[in-house]
Scaffold this active site. Structure first.
Site, PDB file in Angstrom:
ATOM      1  N   GLY A   4       0.822  -1.218   0.000  1.00 35.98           N
ATOM      2  CA  GLY A   4       0.000   0.000   0.000  1.00 35.98           C
ATOM      3  C   GLY A   4       0.850   1.259   0.000  1.00 35.98           C
ATOM      4  O   GLY A   4       0.433   2.299   0.511  1.00 35.98           O
ATOM      5  N   SER A  37      -3.281   0.626  14.361  1.00 35.18           N
ATOM      6  CA  SER A  37      -4.090   1.852  14.512  1.00 35.18           C
ATOM      7  C   SER A  37      -4.329   2.103  15.994  1.00 35.18           C
ATOM      8  O   SER A  37      -4.260   1.175  16.813  1.00 35.18           O
ATOM      9  CB  SER A  37      -5.432   1.661  13.808  1.00 35.18           C
ATOM     10  OG  SER A  37      -6.353   2.646  14.219  1.00 35.18           O
ATOM     11  N   TYR A  97     -13.097  -2.989  11.219  1.00 35.59           N
ATOM     12  CA  TYR A  97     -11.745  -2.411  11.151  1.00 35.59           C
ATOM     13  C   TYR A  97     -11.017  -2.603  12.488  1.00 35.59           C
ATOM     14  O   TYR A  97      -9.853  -3.025  12.532  1.00 35.59           O
ATOM     15  CB  TYR A  97     -11.873  -0.919  10.805  1.00 35.59           C
ATOM     16  CG  TYR A  97     -10.578  -0.151  10.698  1.00 35.59           C
ATOM     17  CD1 TYR A  97      -9.790  -0.238   9.551  1.00 35.59           C
ATOM     18  CD2 TYR A  97     -10.144   0.685  11.731  1.00 35.59           C
ATOM     19  CE1 TYR A  97      -8.607   0.486   9.444  1.00 35.59           C
ATOM     20  CE2 TYR A  97      -8.972   1.412  11.633  1.00 35.59           C
ATOM     21  CZ  TYR A  97      -8.200   1.313  10.482  1.00 35.59           C
ATOM     22  OH  TYR A  97      -7.032   2.032  10.377  1.00 35.59           O
ATOM     23  N   LYS A 142      -7.443  -4.650  13.427  1.00 38.85           N
ATOM     24  CA  LYS A 142      -6.256  -3.995  13.989  1.00 38.85           C
ATOM     25  C   LYS A 142      -5.866  -4.597  15.348  1.00 38.85           C
ATOM     26  O   LYS A 142      -4.678  -4.708  15.659  1.00 38.85           O
ATOM     27  CB  LYS A 142      -6.480  -2.484  14.078  1.00 38.85           C
ATOM     28  CG  LYS A 142      -6.657  -1.803  12.707  1.00 38.85           C
ATOM     29  CD  LYS A 142      -5.432  -1.967  11.802  1.00 38.85           C
ATOM     30  CE  LYS A 142      -5.539  -1.186  10.508  1.00 38.85           C
ATOM     31  NZ  LYS A 142      -4.357  -1.339   9.650  1.00 38.85           N
TER      32      LYS A 142
END
Ligand SMILES: NC(=O)c1ccc[n+]([C@@H]2O[C@H](COP(=O)([O-])OP(=O)(O)OC[C@H]3O[C@@H](n4cnc5c(N)ncnc54)[C@H](O)[C@@H]3O)[C@@H](O)[C@H]2O)c1
Length: 252
Positions: free
Chosen positions: A11, A135, A148, A152
């Site tokens: 990414g 995160s 999400y 994480k």
């Protein structure tokens, strides 16, 4: 600091991953990027930092594409598992299984598969450093972001376990937990939150900005500096660690 090293940044085509790639390039590192898309201006920016980047277009949610990627790259000193999506912005009670699975495939399974392939190379070399970009929600829940958040939290479990499994092989595995960083990812996710919460995106942004004791967002460069520290020999005695880059939002 990374002269003669090679780093793969997943990414790395934009956002935090691109900032990490530029930071590493300025330290003399050879850069490999794997991403769904990389704009030509991003490649130019890397060249301006001294890199001659190898760019691979790949969907890292697909195991075959990961295996192919690792078969064409040679030595690898550093892997940064950064590719990620913000996933469905909805309560668990409304969760869609396909969206859940896709988010896990990109955020977590791709990190496991890339690490698996990287560790095979690093074991032979008896050296390597893996940096996982988690995160601030890897330490506390957040309404509407269950999927999400779960990816994480799981990434920290992956980090610690792989660190234990490779600790005597010269391989270190650590994680960075960034707070809100202004990137395309953050802009989109704040708009989604505004929609489901019936608020303006600017009000959501202001709440998030003020939620950290430093009362500001995090610069991508500030995340890149910590990733550099973990990737380099500066952190040679650290493995299985998770470093908060949250302006004081997280303290443990
Ligand atoms: N921006 C933030 O506030 C923030 C905060 C904490 C953690 N993070 C994490 O940092 C990482 C980078 O986030 P960002 O804000 O730079 O996001 P971004 O959306 O700007 O960049 C993510 C990159 O990952 C790539 N990507 C997505 N799915 C992919 C796939 N299937 N295969 C290959 N590449 C894929 C995208 O094309 C993009 O280039 C993510 O893991 C994110 O969860 C971001």
């Amino acid at each position: 600091m990374l002269k003669n090293k090679t780093a793969l940044i997943t990414g790395g085509g934009r956002g935090i991953g691109h900032a990490i790639a530029c930071r590493f390039a300025r330290e003399g590192c050879h850069i490999i990027i794997a991403d769904l898309e990389v704009k030509s201006e991003k490649i130019e920016a890397l060249r301006a930092c001294g890199a001659k980047p190898d760019v691979h277009m790949a969907d890292l949610a697909d195991e075959e594409q990961i295996v192919r990627l690792f078969s064409v790259i040679g030595r690898l000193d550093i892997l940064v598992n950064n590719a990620g999506v913000y996933g469905p912005v909805k309560k668990i009670v409304d969760m869609d299984r396909a969206e859940w699975d896709r988010t896990f495939a990109v955020n977590l399974t791709s990190a496991m598969l890339c690490s698996r392939e990287a560790v095979k190379k690093m074991m032979e070399q008896r050296s390597g450093s893996i940096v996982n970009i988690a995160s601030n929600v890897a330490r506390r829940g957040l309404p509407y972001r269950g999927c999400y958040v779960a990816t994480k939290w799981a990434m920290l479990g992956l980090t610690q376990t792989l660190a234990l499994e490779t600790a005597t092989c010269g391989i270190r595995v650590n994680a960075v937990l960034p707070g809100p960083v202004p990137t395309p990812h953050l802009d989109e996710v704040m708009e989604c939150h505004a929609r489901v919460e019936g608020r303006n995106a600017s009000d959501v942004a202001e709440d998030w900005r003020l939620s950290a004791p430093m009362k500001r967002f995090i610069d991508p460069e500030e995340v890149a500096n910590v990733a550099l520290f973990l990737a380099s020999e500066q952190s040679s005695a650290m493995t299985g660690q998770s470093l908060n880059v949250t302006g004081g939002f997280l303290m443990t």
